[in-house]
Scaffold this motif. Structure first.
Motif, short mmCIF file in Angstrom:
data_model
loop_
_atom_site.label_atom_id
_atom_site.label_comp_id
_atom_site.label_asym_id
_atom_site.label_seq_id
_atom_site.Cartn_x
_atom_site.Cartn_y
_atom_site.Cartn_z
N LYS A 186 13.04 11.00 -4.49
CA LYS A 186 11.87 10.18 -4.18
C LYS A 186 10.86 11.06 -3.46
O LYS A 186 11.23 11.84 -2.59
N ARG A 187 9.60 10.90 -3.82
CA ARG A 187 8.52 11.63 -3.16
C ARG A 187 7.56 10.63 -2.55
O ARG A 187 7.05 9.74 -3.25
N ILE A 218 -1.44 8.84 3.21
CA ILE A 218 -1.66 7.51 2.62
C ILE A 218 -0.73 6.53 3.33
O ILE A 218 0.48 6.78 3.41
N ARG A 219 -1.27 5.47 3.84
CA ARG A 219 -0.44 4.49 4.54
C ARG A 219 0.55 3.85 3.57
O ARG A 219 0.16 3.33 2.52
N PHE A 242 6.19 3.65 -8.01
CA PHE A 242 6.24 2.27 -7.55
C PHE A 242 4.84 1.67 -7.63
O PHE A 242 3.86 2.32 -7.27
N GLU A 243 4.77 0.46 -8.11
CA GLU A 243 3.48 -0.19 -8.26
C GLU A 243 3.30 -1.25 -7.18
O GLU A 243 4.27 -1.77 -6.63
N TYR A 244 2.04 -1.58 -6.88
CA TYR A 244 1.77 -2.64 -5.92
C TYR A 244 2.33 -3.95 -6.48
O TYR A 244 2.25 -4.22 -7.66
N ALA A 292 0.86 -1.19 0.00
CA ALA A 292 0.00 0.00 0.00
C ALA A 292 0.88 1.23 0.00
O ALA A 292 2.05 1.19 0.38
N GLY A 293 0.29 2.36 -0.43
CA GLY A 293 1.03 3.62 -0.38
C GLY A 293 1.21 4.22 -1.75
O GLY A 293 0.81 3.66 -2.77
#
Length: 296
Positions: free
Chosen positions: A110-111, A116-117, A93-95, A78-79
Motif C-alpha cells: 500500500k502506498r 494530502i490529508r 481507493f476511491e472516495y 479524502a486522501g
C-alpha cells in the motif's frame, strides 16, 4: 506468517507513536513525519473501528498483506492511497464506501501519498469475530464476499451513516467497547445481507494475483504467438485453473485466449507483409499459421 499486529508495527516503525488507553489505541505521527494519526477503537482481536485523519510529509509504502481472513469496509472522505503488486497493476481507493476481503492470498503493498490529508473511518472484522457470531457462516461465505465486494466501491447507505456517526461517539472505556461491538454487529449484518442479496457481477472471482497471472499469459502470447500451445498447457505453465484462465481472460480483455492468439498472429503477419519481401507462405509459418492461408 504475518499478522495484523505486524502490520500496525510497521506504522510505528515509520514514525507513528502508539498510546494505549482503555478501549482504544491511538497512533500519532511524529512531528517530523507529518500531522495527525489514526485510532483503533474496540477489540483489536475481533472487530474494531479505525479512524484515520493524518497528513504525511513523505510517501509511506507498507506491506499490504496479512496471513488471515479479514473483511474491511470503510468510508473514504479524502486522501490518496493505492495497493499494488507491481507498479503497473495499481488499485486506487476511491472516495465513498470501499470494502476489501482478504483471503490470506494477496501479497502486495500500500502506498499513502504525501502532503494530502487522508481521512477515513472504517470497520475491520477478524476471524475471532466470525467464530463468535450466533450464526454459522455458509461454506462459500468468504469466496462470495470477495466476489461481491472486491475491488470496487459499494453502496450501502446505512453503513455509510454508521461510519459517519462513529467520530461523534463520546464514550470511553468499557462503554466504548460495548458501543463498537454493537455497531460492528450492525454493520456486519448489513454487509452480510448485501453479500447474499447482491448478484455477482462476474462469473468468476479474480484476485489481484489472478489478474497479474492473466496479464502474464497475455504477455506470453505476445512473445510466443508463433508457438503451438493449448489452454491446458497454459494452465500448467501459469498455475491457474482453467475456469479462471478462460473466463477471466475474456472478462478482462474482452476476447478469448484463442481469439487473442489469432489477433496477435494476424497483426504480426500484416506487419511483416509491409516491412519485408518474404513470401506469404513463409510469413504464415513465422507467425504460427500452417497449411493454406489467405491474408487480407
Amino acid at each position: 506468517m504475518r499478522t495484523i499486529e505486524d502490520y500496525w508495527r510497521d506504522f510505528e516503525n515509520f514514525g507513528f507513536i502508539k498510546i494505549s488507553k482503555d478501549g482504544r489505541n491511538d497512533y500519532t505521527l511524529d512531528r517530523t513525519k507529518g500531522s495527525g494519526g489514526f485510532s483503533i477503537l474496540g477489540d483489536p482481536q475481533s472487530a474494531m473501528v479505525t479512524i484515520s485523519d493524518c497528513t504525511l510529509y513523505q510517501p509511506f509504502i507498507i506491506k499490504e498483506y496479512v496471513s488471515e481472513r479479514i473483511i474491511e469496509i470503510g468510508q473514504y472522505y479524502a486522501g490518496a492511497a493505492s495497493v499494488y503488486q507491481k507498479k503497473d497493476h495499481i488499485f486506487e481507493f476511491e472516495y465513498g464506501l470501499n470494502a476489501y476481503v482478504n483471503l490470506g492470498t494477496f501479497y502486495g503493498y500500500k502506498r499513502i501519498e504525501p502532503n494530502i490529508r487522508l481521512l477515513n473511518i472504517g470497520f475491520a472484522f477478524r476471524e475471532n469475530f466470525f467464530s463468535s457470531l450466533p450464526i454459522k457462516l455458509e461454506d462459500n461465505f468468504y469466496e462470495r464476499a470477495a466476489m461481491i465486494l472486491n475491488p470496487k466501491p459499494v453502496s450501502i447507505p446505512e453503513i455509510t451513516a454508521i461510519c459517519s456517526s462513529i467520530n461523534e461517539c463520546p464514550l470511553k472505556g468499557n462503554a466504548l467497547k460495548l458501543y463498537i461491538r454493537g455497531k460492528s454487529l450492525e454493520v456486519f449484518s448489513l454487509l452480510y445481507d448485501y453479500i447474499y442479496k447482491e448478484k455477482p457481477k462476474i462469473d468468476v472471482y479474480l484476485s489481484v494475483n489472478d489478474k497479474t497471472i492473466l496479464n502474464s499469459v497475455k504477455s506470453f502470447i505476445e512473445t510466443n504467438y508463433a508457438d503451438s500451445f493449448t489452454i491446458t498447457e497454459l494452465t500448467k505453465i501459469f498455475a491457474i485453473n482453467q475456469q479462471k484462465l478462460v473466463t477471466g481472460f475474456k472478462e478482462t480483455y474482452h476476447t478469448t485466449v484463442n481469439g487473442y492468439v489469432q489477433n496477435v498472429r494476424m497483426h504480426k503477419a500484416v506487419e511483416l507483409l509491409k516491412n519485408s519481401d518474404v513470401s506469404i507462405t513463409q510469413i504464415a509459418r513465422e507467425v504460427g499459421y500452417y497449411g493454406d492461408i489467405t491474408l487480407k
